[in-house]
Scaffold this motif. Sequence first.
Motif: not given
Length: 389
Positions: A217-219, A223-228
């Motif tokens: 999905x596009x972020x 976005x946080x490093x954890x989400x990425x």
Amino acid sequence: MVKKSSGSKSSKPPPRTSTSASKSAEGPASGATEQQSAAAILSPEEIKAQQKLLNIFNDTFREIFSDDEFDTTLQKVKQALFNRDFETAFGNEQFLEVYAARWSPGRALCYSRVMSQIRDELGPLILATSVADSDVPFEDEVEMGRFSPTVDLEEDERVSKSSDTLRMLAIGGGAAEIVAFGDYLRASSIVGDLTLLDTGPWAEVVQKLHIGLTTPPFLSKYASAAVKATNAALVEPATRLRSTFVQQDVLQLDSARLSKLLGQTPLLITMLFTLNELYTSGGIKLTTAFLRNLSTIIPAGSLLLVVDSPGSYSEAAVGKEAKKYPMQWLLDHTLLQADKLPPEGCEWEKLQSHDSVWFRLSDELRYPIDLQDMRYQMHLYRTTSRPSN
């Protein structure tokens, strides 16, 4: 925004290819039973999984939702569906995208639930074969689209040579079917080979959803490093999903073309909110002939999954009178009476049957527009080899 779901009939979306008939219509008794769905009470993991599917639709059709003409086009599609003018409702890509954005998400969640409930029956269909081995040879005049996103070639070769494969032919299939099939692959290590067959021009919509299923999905750049770090496609690697769209009327397929679609190994065939429309628009005689032809050439061990509106009836002229017959009765009458099937081919056994099931949505799910609960009937059949005389 939390989207409330409703159980009232008036709030149900127009069906993809079917409408419910009057329960008072004459015909053989269906012996209807009501099975309540537990979909409204979901674990956090289940809600997260369903939300991922809704996000794929939201991301895929984000521009459609923001279009100033969305509401106007939606009303045109609704009117065409109400008039049973399917040529208009599904006649161009803009209408198909609006339909897919509005009604396919709820269907996809429901179909995914149904597929998870028949997981044990699907097990024997998973064959140790490469995706290349399961290619379906089509004749030139059949319009089709094959969707394979760019992937790492070494990974592509590894998956193709080592993974088990589940094949599925979705008759009347489109947006909801490919997303539900992708979700089935999510929790497994198998390769999925999906063929969607429909008279409408669904190729572009299916391709967009295929990409949505196999692309992270596009972020936001914020976005946080954890989400990425945890951002991933629903189906990884992308080679685990192979999809093909064929624009064709199944009732017009001869045995040779239908045989090429089916292939030589057992597969799952689905008719999800499709069969009753075949009976009503194509006619009982032509649809029965198709089912008998299917019984002749389908590989033994294959499954047929039928989902449709509960209480669906089809009308047929008998002498000077017209009578209405429940779809389920017509289906059983054709498949389960061996003496009415061609002497060659397979016999059928019914594995599961539910006349009325509720699929209820959780209020915790998020989507740009309202989604409704839905009610359906479900029947699952398996082919067996005909005993030799």
